[in-house]
Design an enzyme around this catalytic site. Structure first.
Site, PDB file in Angstrom:
ATOM      1  N   ILE A 239       0.850  -1.187   0.000  1.00  0.00           N
ATOM      2  CA  ILE A 239       0.000   0.000   0.000  1.00  0.00           C
ATOM      3  C   ILE A 239       0.885   1.236   0.000  1.00  0.00           C
ATOM      4  CG2 ILE A 239      -1.808   1.253   1.229  1.00  0.00           C
ATOM      5  CD1 ILE A 239      -2.689  -1.378   2.454  1.00  0.00           C
TER       6      ILE A 239
ATOM      7  N   THR B  35       0.026   6.551  -3.316  1.00  0.00           N
ATOM      8  CA  THR B  35      -0.918   6.823  -4.403  1.00  0.00           C
ATOM      9  C   THR B  35      -1.791   5.620  -4.720  1.00  0.00           C
ATOM     10  OG1 THR B  35       0.673   8.386  -5.351  1.00  0.00           O
ATOM     11  CG2 THR B  35      -1.136   7.649  -6.769  1.00  0.00           C
TER      12      THR B  35
ATOM     13  N   TYR C 235      20.839   1.309   9.438  1.00  0.00           N
ATOM     14  CA  TYR C 235      19.965   2.479   9.462  1.00  0.00           C
ATOM     15  C   TYR C 235      19.758   2.920  10.908  1.00  0.00           C
ATOM     16  CZ  TYR C 235      16.470   5.501   7.209  1.00  0.00           C
ATOM     17  OH  TYR C 235      15.789   6.572   6.694  1.00  0.00           O
TER      18      TYR C 235
ATOM     19  N   ASP D 230       8.581  -0.392   2.398  1.00  0.00           N
ATOM     20  CA  ASP D 230       8.866  -0.671   0.994  1.00  0.00           C
ATOM     21  C   ASP D 230      10.363  -0.616   0.719  1.00  0.00           C
ATOM     22  OD1 ASP D 230       8.796   2.065   1.548  1.00  0.00           O
ATOM     23  OD2 ASP D 230       8.070   2.619  -0.443  1.00  0.00           O
TER      24      ASP D 230
END
Length: 256
Positions: free
Chosen positions: A8, A11, A92, A101
């Site tokens: 998801i 957009t 990270y 994603d």
């Protein structure tokens, strides 16, 4: 074994069904509703499911997935503490804010191009740049404005510039009037940005593979097909979905 993969985005929502490693169904919808989800689960006799979202509230969808399938909750957590893709060294600094994603792309690169330098360019609502090196180390990357967002910003922050729709299949025009000047500035600017990022990574990493994915990836592929980087480029619009499917495969192998 049929797996339902849901991505998801800002957009659109991307939906895929995999049978093992083979994608047997794919489509894109502006909004994923409960009726569509139930239909897909029943039609393909879905056994396993996974969902990635950039931030939308997916609680009701998750409830359906939990009830009707073996749902695997996907997070950016992972590593030595729980064994999930512990071979990826995720450096990270704020994993809780790392987009799912983006993490899915890192997993996909790790599985599809093991021990290789892989630079991923995802051209969607935003353009993201991420690199997984040949030591399976991930340090993060860059987030930039997507093409549609650039056109919208020109219109929003000025008094006279129109909101333009752009044709992904058209060539970049010469700026002979206001509209074509805007198109040239945005589109050529994006290409210059992308080429600049690629050139920088090529200086740092040998044998670099460049994966282009996302809704606007076709435009980038067309514009870069005659560039010096063309031999390195791999066009894969399903790269995020493949990464999510790998998470299911990993879970299945570990627990069976």
């Amino acid at each position: 074994m049929h797996n339902l993969i849901l991505d998801i985005g800002n957009t659109n929502s991307k939906i895929a069904v995999f049978k093992g490693n083979e994608m047997v169904h794919y489509h894109v919808v502006p909004k994923l509703d409960e009726a569509l989800l139930i239909d897909l689960i029943d039609r393909f006799a879905i056994q396993n499911s996974i969902l990635s979202t950039v931030g939308a509230d997916a609680g009701e969808l998750v409830t359906i997935l939990n009830t009707r399938t073996k749902y695997i909750a996907f997070t950016t957590k992972g590593g030595a503490e729980d064994g999930l893709f512990s071979e990826i060294d995720n450096q990270y600094k704020t994993p809780s804010t790392l987009g799912l994603d983006r993490w899915a792309k890192v997993i996909s690169a790790h599985r599809l191009f093991p021990k290789q330098n892989c630079f991923m360019i995802d051209a969607g609502t935003c353009i993201t740049y991420d690199l997984l090196n040949d030591k399976s180390q991930y340090f993060g990357g860059s987030i930039s404005l997507g093409i549609g967002m650039r056109f919208a910003s020109l219109h929003h922050f000025t008094k006279r510039l129109p909101l333009l729709k752009w044709d992904k299949d058209a060539d970049i025009p010469i700026g002979v009037d206001t509209e074509t000047a805007m198109q040239n500035g945005v589109l050529q600017g994006v290409i210059n940005e992308v080429e600049g990022f690629i050139a920088l990574q090529n200086e740092k990493y040998k044998g670099l593979k460049i994966v282009i994915t996302g809704g606007d990836a076709g435009f980038l592929r067309k514009q870069l097909k005659n560039s010096i980087f063309a031999p390195q480029i791999i066009y894969d619009p399903y790269f995020v979905l493949k990464g999510l499917n790998e998470v299911i495969a990993f879970e299945y192998v570990q627990k069976n």
